[in-house]
Design a protein around this motif. Structure first.
Motif: not given
Length: 197
Positions: A6-10, A34-42, A63-65, A68-73
């Motif tokens: 599962i992908i989890i976005g914050i 698989h985690l992706v966190v926005s800049r505002s979420a930080l 954890i995907h930056p 990183d638009i080229g990430a697996s997800i």
């Protein structure tokens, strides 16, 4: 048997605790995260939970930056059960609804929708104006599930942590991930302590 993933976005809305709770619950249930966190979420993670970016290391399998638009997800060929955005800001919700994929967060969500996978958005905003409601309606028509983190008082939570955990666990229920942390409703007679007839 396929590995559950599962992908989890914050995103940057208030309620970063929901994303962290969902991440921990999913991993404990044996689901690859698989985690992706926005800049505002930080910023929100620091303000609300006292967490820094480094504190996220080890919390997810990957954890995907967010840039990183080229990430697996970002590809439909990368198989997942779907994506949970917890919390989901109005900005992120709006990007997803309009197909704007300016970050990995919105790109991954767009991929989940186009592949007809499950997308659950724990939208954190109140009160809502017509634009918010129309955006939610559009996303629902596109196949997403809008799930504001509304407390379940029937569970009789004793702490804020219990409220957050229950909401995160209910969101994971939508992916058929049973965390064992949901107090399930068994009927009014049980809740009242006996037969209501």
């Amino acid at each position: 048997m396929d590995l559950r993933r599962i992908i989890i976005g914050i995103s940057g809305a208030s309620g970063a605790a929901y994303g962290i709770a969902a991440l921990k619950l999913a991993r404990a249930a044996g689901v690859e995260t698989h985690l992706v966190v926005s800049r505002s979420a930080l910023l929100t993670l620091k303000q609300e939970l006292g967490l820094q970016k480094a504190d996220l290391e080890g919390q997810a399998d990957v954890i995907h930056p967010v840039a990183d638009i080229g990430a697996s997800i970002a590809s439909g060929s990368f198989r997942t059960s779907g994506m949970l955005v917890a919390p989901c800001s109005v900005k992120t919700m709006s990007e997803i609804a309009t197909g704007v994929t300016s970050s990995l967060m919105s790109r991954a969500a767009d991929v989940v929708l186009k592949e007809r996978r499950r997308l659950v958005l724990m939208v954190r905003e109140t009160p809502l104006h017509l634009g918010h409601l129309e955006t939610m309606s559009r996303l629902t028509q596109m196949g997403a599930i809008i799930m504001p983190p509304v407390p379940a008082f029937y569970a009789k939570p004793q702490s804020l942590e219990e409220v957050v955990t229950h909401s995160a666990a209910r969101a994971l229920d939508l992916f058929d991930i049973d965390t064992g942390m949901v107090k399930r409703w068994t009927g009014l007679s049980d809740a009242m302590g006996g037969n209501t007839g």
